[in-house]
Design a protein around this motif. Structure first.
Motif, PDB file in Angstrom:
ATOM      1  N   ALA A 266     -15.162  24.013  25.979  1.00  0.00           N
ATOM      2  CA  ALA A 266     -16.227  24.686  26.059  1.00  0.00           C
ATOM      3  C   ALA A 266     -17.997  25.017  26.147  1.00  0.00           C
ATOM      4  CB  ALA A 266     -15.238  26.248  25.739  1.00  0.00           C
ATOM      5  N   SER A 267     -18.511  25.598  25.490  1.00  0.00           N
ATOM      6  CA  SER A 267     -19.974  25.104  25.433  1.00  0.00           C
ATOM      7  C   SER A 267     -19.837  27.031  24.037  1.00  0.00           C
ATOM      8  CB  SER A 267     -20.830  25.929  26.730  1.00  0.00           C
ATOM      9  OG  SER A 267     -20.502  28.031  27.476  1.00  0.00           O
ATOM     10  N   ASN A 268     -18.756  27.649  24.227  1.00  0.00           N
ATOM     11  CA  ASN A 268     -19.288  28.990  23.151  1.00  0.00           C
ATOM     12  C   ASN A 268     -18.876  28.490  21.990  1.00  0.00           C
ATOM     13  OD1 ASN A 268     -17.409  29.565  24.407  1.00  0.00           O
ATOM     14  ND2 ASN A 268     -16.809  31.786  24.274  1.00  0.00           N
TER      15      ASN A 268
ATOM     16  N   GLY B 107     -14.072  28.493  30.501  1.00  0.00           N
ATOM     17  CA  GLY B 107     -15.675  28.859  30.939  1.00  0.00           C
ATOM     18  C   GLY B 107     -15.385  30.628  31.646  1.00  0.00           C
ATOM     19  N   SER B 108     -16.342  29.770  32.397  1.00  0.00           N
ATOM     20  CA  SER B 108     -16.870  30.453  34.087  1.00  0.00           C
ATOM     21  C   SER B 108     -15.479  30.732  34.583  1.00  0.00           C
ATOM     22  CB  SER B 108     -18.193  30.950  34.829  1.00  0.00           C
ATOM     23  OG  SER B 108     -17.857  28.855  35.146  1.00  0.00           O
ATOM     24  N   TYR B 109     -15.568  32.096  35.391  1.00  0.00           N
ATOM     25  CA  TYR B 109     -14.927  32.575  35.769  1.00  0.00           C
ATOM     26  C   TYR B 109     -14.814  31.389  37.926  1.00  0.00           C
ATOM     27  CZ  TYR B 109     -12.501  34.649  40.065  1.00  0.00           C
ATOM     28  OH  TYR B 109     -11.098  35.441  41.661  1.00  0.00           O
TER      29      TYR B 109
ATOM     30  N   PHE C 271     -18.468  35.170  22.979  1.00  0.00           N
ATOM     31  CA  PHE C 271     -17.380  34.835  22.327  1.00  0.00           C
ATOM     32  C   PHE C 271     -16.697  35.919  23.353  1.00  0.00           C
ATOM     33  CE2 PHE C 271     -18.978  35.526  18.368  1.00  0.00           C
ATOM     34  CZ  PHE C 271     -18.321  34.682  17.943  1.00  0.00           C
ATOM     35  N   CYS C 272     -15.448  35.248  23.906  1.00  0.00           N
ATOM     36  CA  CYS C 272     -14.939  35.518  25.309  1.00  0.00           C
ATOM     37  C   CYS C 272     -13.905  36.792  24.801  1.00  0.00           C
ATOM     38  CB  CYS C 272     -13.440  34.698  25.187  1.00  0.00           C
ATOM     39  SG  CYS C 272     -13.522  33.704  23.929  1.00  0.00           S
ATOM     40  N   THR C 273     -13.847  37.086  23.711  1.00  0.00           N
ATOM     41  CA  THR C 273     -13.838  38.830  23.151  1.00  0.00           C
ATOM     42  C   THR C 273     -14.334  39.450  22.599  1.00  0.00           C
ATOM     43  OG1 THR C 273     -13.788  37.554  21.112  1.00  0.00           O
ATOM     44  CG2 THR C 273     -11.980  37.585  21.995  1.00  0.00           C
TER      45      THR C 273
ATOM     46  N   GLU D  29     -20.809  15.335  35.096  1.00  0.00           N
ATOM     47  CA  GLU D  29     -20.929  16.857  35.635  1.00  0.00           C
ATOM     48  C   GLU D  29     -19.408  17.476  36.140  1.00  0.00           C
ATOM     49  OE1 GLU D  29     -23.291  18.556  36.127  1.00  0.00           O
ATOM     50  OE2 GLU D  29     -25.287  16.835  36.218  1.00  0.00           O
ATOM     51  N   GLY D  30     -19.657  18.077  36.064  1.00  0.00           N
ATOM     52  CA  GLY D  30     -18.099  19.400  35.999  1.00  0.00           C
ATOM     53  C   GLY D  30     -17.740  19.007  37.880  1.00  0.00           C
ATOM     54  N   SER D  31     -18.605  20.058  38.320  1.00  0.00           N
ATOM     55  CA  SER D  31     -18.470  19.348  39.727  1.00  0.00           C
ATOM     56  C   SER D  31     -18.263  17.699  40.542  1.00  0.00           C
ATOM     57  CB  SER D  31     -19.366  20.069  40.380  1.00  0.00           C
ATOM     58  OG  SER D  31     -20.724  19.673  40.767  1.00  0.00           O
TER      59      SER D  31
ATOM     60  N   GLU E 222      -8.898  30.155  30.534  1.00  0.00           N
ATOM     61  CA  GLU E 222      -9.049  30.768  30.403  1.00  0.00           C
ATOM     62  C   GLU E 222     -10.978  31.431  31.081  1.00  0.00           C
ATOM     63  OE1 GLU E 222      -9.661  30.952  26.035  1.00  0.00           O
ATOM     64  OE2 GLU E 222     -11.367  32.856  26.183  1.00  0.00           O
ATOM     65  N   MET E 223     -10.839  31.938  31.341  1.00  0.00           N
ATOM     66  CA  MET E 223     -11.990  32.547  32.217  1.00  0.00           C
ATOM     67  C   MET E 223     -12.975  33.844  31.991  1.00  0.00           C
ATOM     68  SD  MET E 223     -10.490  31.562  35.914  1.00  0.00           S
ATOM     69  CE  MET E 223      -9.181  32.654  35.575  1.00  0.00           C
ATOM     70  N   SER E 224     -12.138  34.886  32.419  1.00  0.00           N
ATOM     71  CA  SER E 224     -13.269  35.935  32.025  1.00  0.00           C
ATOM     72  C   SER E 224     -12.605  37.194  31.749  1.00  0.00           C
ATOM     73  CB  SER E 224     -14.282  36.371  33.780  1.00  0.00           C
ATOM     74  OG  SER E 224     -14.321  37.770  33.676  1.00  0.00           O
TER      75      SER E 224
ATOM     76  N   VAL F 167     -10.889  14.140  27.917  1.00  0.00           N
ATOM     77  CA  VAL F 167     -11.831  15.029  27.327  1.00  0.00           C
ATOM     78  C   VAL F 167     -13.468  15.259  28.726  1.00  0.00           C
ATOM     79  CG1 VAL F 167     -13.697  16.562  25.931  1.00  0.00           C
ATOM     80  CG2 VAL F 167     -11.836  15.684  25.943  1.00  0.00           C
ATOM     81  N   LYS F 168     -13.218  16.358  29.265  1.00  0.00           N
ATOM     82  CA  LYS F 168     -14.948  16.316  30.277  1.00  0.00           C
ATOM     83  C   LYS F 168     -15.586  17.355  29.249  1.00  0.00           C
ATOM     84  CE  LYS F 168     -17.279  17.867  32.772  1.00  0.00           C
ATOM     85  NZ  LYS F 168     -18.584  18.569  32.313  1.00  0.00           N
ATOM     86  N   ALA F 169     -16.687  16.213  28.593  1.00  0.00           N
ATOM     87  CA  ALA F 169     -17.540  16.741  27.513  1.00  0.00           C
ATOM     88  C   ALA F 169     -18.305  17.496  28.351  1.00  0.00           C
ATOM     89  CB  ALA F 169     -18.195  15.168  27.467  1.00  0.00           C
ATOM     90  N   HIS F 170     -18.967  18.842  27.402  1.00  0.00           N
ATOM     91  CA  HIS F 170     -19.801  19.599  27.724  1.00  0.00           C
ATOM     92  C   HIS F 170     -21.137  19.272  28.045  1.00  0.00           C
ATOM     93  CE1 HIS F 170     -21.807  23.753  28.970  1.00  0.00           C
ATOM     94  NE2 HIS F 170     -20.724  23.886  29.143  1.00  0.00           N
ATOM     95  N   THR F 171     -21.469  19.735  29.002  1.00  0.00           N
ATOM     96  CA  THR F 171     -22.716  18.937  29.132  1.00  0.00           C
ATOM     97  C   THR F 171     -24.101  19.246  28.251  1.00  0.00           C
ATOM     98  OG1 THR F 171     -23.914  19.980  31.561  1.00  0.00           O
ATOM     99  CG2 THR F 171     -22.477  17.485  30.931  1.00  0.00           C
ATOM    100  N   SER F 172     -23.905  21.260  27.329  1.00  0.00           N
ATOM    101  CA  SER F 172     -24.618  21.007  27.526  1.00  0.00           C
ATOM    102  C   SER F 172     -24.800  21.433  24.890  1.00  0.00           C
ATOM    103  CB  SER F 172     -24.735  22.489  26.837  1.00  0.00           C
ATOM    104  OG  SER F 172     -23.750  23.736  26.485  1.00  0.00           O
TER     105      SER F 172
END
Ligand code: NAP
Length: 539
Positions: A156-158, A240-242, A301-303, A219-221, A265-267, A182-187
């Motif tokens: 996750a990025s956050n 991450g995102s929905y 934060f997701c919360t 890349e994720g895609s 865990e999305m939105s 692990v697929k590394a987050h590109t950011s």
């Protein structure tokens, strides 16, 4: 000095010709380091190694895995200032926050180590044979949790530490006995490399099988989708995102011969109910608590509390005004990456374009191009109920007030809400009694119910639930934080009339692991013969 390579089990590998660079929202420029995108052959090698490693890793003892997790924690603690400095630049997060998150990450690894040593998480259940039972005898039946196989983790990025490369998904999967890719987050590619190196060193120090852990860049895609569809992957952890979470969920359901569990865990926009007596007595304190929670960590934060339900009374306007004043005065904060900053700005524009939405706080004076200033909107409850677009996550320091004119309307508005990670009740004892029905409606839609606190700040412990009904997650039965996160990566296996030598240690008569088990419906740490003798004597 960063090497920019993929980690495939015990080796580093950079066979590809395409690279990625990490962009800093702090400096507005790319950071040093070229990170080589994994080729298909490298991805396949990581998958093959993970499959082979599983055959060995699943047979490690709880103590061996606990030692491995403790060693990863030691290696992360030893990364020191190099890690913190790189992550500050890659994420814009301040030093204190990152030091705290580093501690949370090592603490999380050690918590799973302690869980393994205590042992009862495997939920061993033994029903001994009843050869004389009439009309039919009962076989000896024993069940225990067993690891699923290689797990694919999307960092996750956050939370660049706690939900990323060595975060909760990786820690819980390794604890369960599953190799991890692990697929590394590109950011935060540099952060990923440092963390992945810590896990690789720990694996080697502890004699873990080659391939128990790999970290791939891409890349994720493309890379992400290829890995997610591969038959050697047996479960996916994602935050991450929905959009991306659902792409993975659909890939599992539609593009694989054998679907697998996808824990995405999305939105979540984390509703807060401010009940009338609480508002009358403490409107200014409540406003201050909410303002601090909305702006914490630039709201990333997701919360983050993104929906505030108020039941109109004499203090509603005071509360709303105080909250607006505090948010107007809140300093701007640099966001994690360009995409998140862009989504925050477009989310605000989308909200403003919706009928009936009024902006109470919206500044456009951030000095840094990638910084966010807080925003506050309000809308009448009937508009909220009629328009599901008002429930889209605006990831950042933003919140929407829902003004309700009656209890009936409040209940309808709460009932119209999608699933959420958290729901918060700001209420006196009287409020809680009077609004029991509303709180029940809220409970049906959330994973964690908070009373007179704020939803940000998620304790990593035995009882935590960080999950919730869709679209907060794709599986409301699970949590991605806390001890029960391990249960996502195991399945129950039942042994019927199995010889002692072939049983897993957790199910052997003598209980060599000394764990708590349920024998013929009674919890005990004792061996099977003693438990049966005591049960017979009682009968
Ligand atoms: P993201 O865009 O969902 O990316 C998360 C991971 O998924 C990244 O590794 C990404 O790869 C990968 N990915 C993207 N599209 C994919 C696809 N089609 N198939 C497979 N994998 C894919 O999340 P983000 O970059 O962290 O943040 C973007 C937005 O997500 C935020 O603005 C926010 O709305 C939301 N978010 C929500 C939470 C939450 O907890 N609720 C947390 C973080 C973010 P790349 O590295 O190639 O992008």
């Amino acid at each position: 000095m960063l090497h920019g390579s993929n980690l495939i089990g015990n080796k580093t590998s950079a066979a590809g010709s395409e690279t990625l660079r990490a962009f800093s929202t702090v400096t507005g420029d790319f950071l040093p380091g070229n990170f080589t995108i994994a080729t298909e052959a490298e991805a396949l090698e990581a998958l093959a190694k993970a499959r082979a490693a599983f055959a060995v890793y699943k047979k490690t003892t709880p103590e061996e895995r606990a030692h491995f997790l403790d060693t990863i924690a030691d290696e992360i603690a030893a990364l020191g200032t190099d890690l913190i400095e790189r992550t500050m630049q890659e994420t814009g997060l301040p030093q204190q926050r990152l030091l705290g998150e580093q501690g949370r990450t090592t603490g999380q690894l050690r918590m799973f180590a302690a869980l393994l040593r205590e042992g009862s998480w495997v939920e061993a259940v033994i029903d001994t044979a009843l050869p004389d039972r009439k009309p039919l005898p009962r076989a000896d039946i024993r069940k225990v949790a067993q690891p699923l196989g290689p797990v694919l983790v999307f960092a996750a990025s956050n939370f660049p530490f706690a939900f990323s490369t060595a975060g909760g998904d990786t820690a819980s999967a390794l604890a369960a006995g599953c190799p991890v890719i692990v697929k590394a987050h590109t950011s935060h590619l540099g952060t990923n490399e440092l963390m992945a190196g810590a896990i690789q060193r720990a694996a080697q120090k502890c004699g873990m099988p080659d391939g128990v852990f790999s970290s791939l860049i891409g890349e994720g895609s493309t890379l992400g989708q290829m890995l997610a569809k591969h038959p050697d992957v047996k479960a996916i952890g994602f935050t991450g995102s929905y959009r991306a979470g659902m792409a993975l969920y659909k890939a599992s359901a539609n593009d694989r011969k054998a679907p697998i569990p996808v824990y995405a865990e999305m939105s979540s926009i984390n509703p807060v109910l401010v009940l009338p007596e609480k508002s009358e007595q403490e409107w200014d304190t409540v406003a201050a608590q909410l303002s601090a929670s909305i702006t914490l960590g630039a709201g990333q934060f997701c919360t983050n509390p993104g929906l505030l339900f108020v039941l109109e009374n004499s203090t509603t306007d005071l509360l709303v005004q105080k909250l607006a004043d505090l948010l107007k005065a809140a300093p701007e904060a640099t966001m994690l990456n360009k995409t998140i900053c862009g989504s925050y700005n477009s989310g605000i524009e989308k909200l403003l374009a919706l009928q009936g939405v009024r902006a109470l706080v919206q500044r456009r004076d951030a000095a840094n191009e990638y910084a966010a200033t807080a925003t506050l909107f309000e809308v009448a409850a009937d508009t909220f109920i009629a328009n599901p677009d008002l429930q889209e996550e605006v990831f950042g320091p933003s919140s929407l007030i829902i003004r309700c004119s009656s209890v009936h309307q409040l209940n309808e508005a709460v009932s119209s809400m999608h699933g959420q990670l958290t729901g918060t009740v700001m209420g006196t004892d009287t409020d809680v009694a009077v609004f029991a029905e509303t709180i029940d409606l809220l409970t049906d839609r959330v994973g964690r119910l908070v009373f007179n606190g704020v939803p940000t700040g998620v304790e990593v412990g035995q009882a935590m639930v960080h999950g919730g009904p869709f679209p907060a997650t794709t599986d409301s039965r699970s949590t991605s934080v806390g001890a029960d996160a391990i249960k996502r990566f195991v399945r129950p296996v039942c042994y019927q009339d199995c010889p002692q030598e072939h049983l897993p240690d957790a199910l052997k008569d003598a209980n060599p692991l000394g764990i708590m088990r349920k024998i013929n419906s009674v919890l005990t740490r004792g061996p099977v013969d003693l438990a049966v003798a005591m049960q017979t004597a009682k009968a």
